[in-house]
Design a protein around this motif. Structure first.
Motif, PDB file in Angstrom:
ATOM      1  N   ASP A 145      64.001  19.904 -48.139  1.00  0.00           N
ATOM      2  CA  ASP A 145      65.010  18.847 -48.248  1.00  0.00           C
ATOM      3  C   ASP A 145      65.211  18.240 -46.863  1.00  0.00           C
ATOM      4  OD1 ASP A 145      67.342  17.311 -48.562  1.00  0.00           O
ATOM      5  OD2 ASP A 145      68.090  18.660 -50.116  1.00  0.00           O
ATOM      6  N   VAL A 146      64.916  16.947 -46.718  1.00  0.00           N
ATOM      7  CA  VAL A 146      65.002  16.290 -45.414  1.00  0.00           C
ATOM      8  C   VAL A 146      66.333  15.565 -45.223  1.00  0.00           C
ATOM      9  CG1 VAL A 146      62.520  16.103 -45.077  1.00  0.00           C
ATOM     10  CG2 VAL A 146      63.725  14.271 -46.258  1.00  0.00           C
ATOM     11  N   SER A 147      67.343  15.945 -46.012  1.00  0.00           N
ATOM     12  CA  SER A 147      68.682  15.369 -45.883  1.00  0.00           C
ATOM     13  C   SER A 147      69.344  15.859 -44.600  1.00  0.00           C
ATOM     14  CB  SER A 147      69.557  15.786 -47.063  1.00  0.00           C
ATOM     15  OG  SER A 147      68.945  15.456 -48.271  1.00  0.00           O
ATOM     16  N   TYR A 205      73.076  17.998 -47.304  1.00  0.00           N
ATOM     17  CA  TYR A 205      72.495  19.229 -47.845  1.00  0.00           C
ATOM     18  C   TYR A 205      73.609  20.172 -48.313  1.00  0.00           C
ATOM     19  CZ  TYR A 205      69.713  23.541 -47.986  1.00  0.00           C
ATOM     20  OH  TYR A 205      69.103  24.701 -48.378  1.00  0.00           O
ATOM     21  N   ALA A 206      74.668  20.286 -47.512  1.00  0.00           N
ATOM     22  CA  ALA A 206      75.774  21.175 -47.865  1.00  0.00           C
ATOM     23  C   ALA A 206      76.500  20.696 -49.118  1.00  0.00           C
ATOM     24  CB  ALA A 206      76.754  21.276 -46.699  1.00  0.00           C
ATOM     25  N   LYS A 248      75.356  24.513 -53.613  1.00  0.00           N
ATOM     26  CA  LYS A 248      76.187  23.910 -52.570  1.00  0.00           C
ATOM     27  C   LYS A 248      76.381  24.951 -51.472  1.00  0.00           C
ATOM     28  CE  LYS A 248      78.572  20.638 -55.454  1.00  0.00           C
ATOM     29  NZ  LYS A 248      79.823  20.035 -55.822  1.00  0.00           N
ATOM     30  N   SER A 249      76.395  24.484 -50.218  1.00  0.00           N
ATOM     31  CA  SER A 249      76.613  25.388 -49.091  1.00  0.00           C
ATOM     32  C   SER A 249      78.063  25.326 -48.664  1.00  0.00           C
ATOM     33  CB  SER A 249      75.721  24.976 -47.899  1.00  0.00           C
ATOM     34  OG  SER A 249      74.384  25.003 -48.276  1.00  0.00           O
TER      35      SER A 249
END
Length: 136
Positions: A53-55, A60-61, A134-135
């Protein structure tokens, strides 16, 4: 001029074959090979593909494909998060699929020839009802 008139069909055949050779470049864009969400799952299950994932970390979180590694596009070339085995298939994704096409091109330059773009990005992953994490 007489040559062109007498051999118009050969010239036409040359142009058509040239166009057919260039079509994959035009269709694939910068990123090259694209896969759907279901094809990505098959790659993960059958060939041990890695989701990249290049977000940005905040994106990303907020939500990412289950099992995806976060390697932001800006730090892709210097990242230690990429697999050491460059023969492994990589499926690159971002929220919409725009950044992942550029990332796949960078990965190919780094030697990851088997990198593919998830068509539609995380939105397509969600639409296919695949797991999202989700982080904290």
């Amino acid at each position: 001029m007489k040559f062109f008139i007498d051999n118009w069909f050969l010239i036409l055949a040359a142009f058509v074959s040239g166009a057919l050779l260039l079509w994959p470049l035009v269709r694939g864009g910068v990123g090259g090979a694209r896969v759907t969400a279901s094809q990505a799952v098959m790659l993960i299950n059958r060939e041990k593909a890695v989701l990249i994932d290049v977000s940005e970390p905040t994106e990303y979180a907020a939500g990412h494909a289950a099992g995806a590694k976060n390697v932001p596009l800006g730090s892709l070339e210097s990242s230690n998060e990429l697999p050491k085995n460059k023969a492994l298939p990589l499926v690159v994704l971002c929220p919409t699929g725009a950044r992942s096409a550029r990332a796949a091109g960078i990965l190919r330059k780094l030697g990851y020839e088997n990198s593919r773009v998830l068509e539609g990005g995380l939105n397509a992953w969600r639409t296919a009802n695949l797991p999202i994490e989700k982080s904290a």
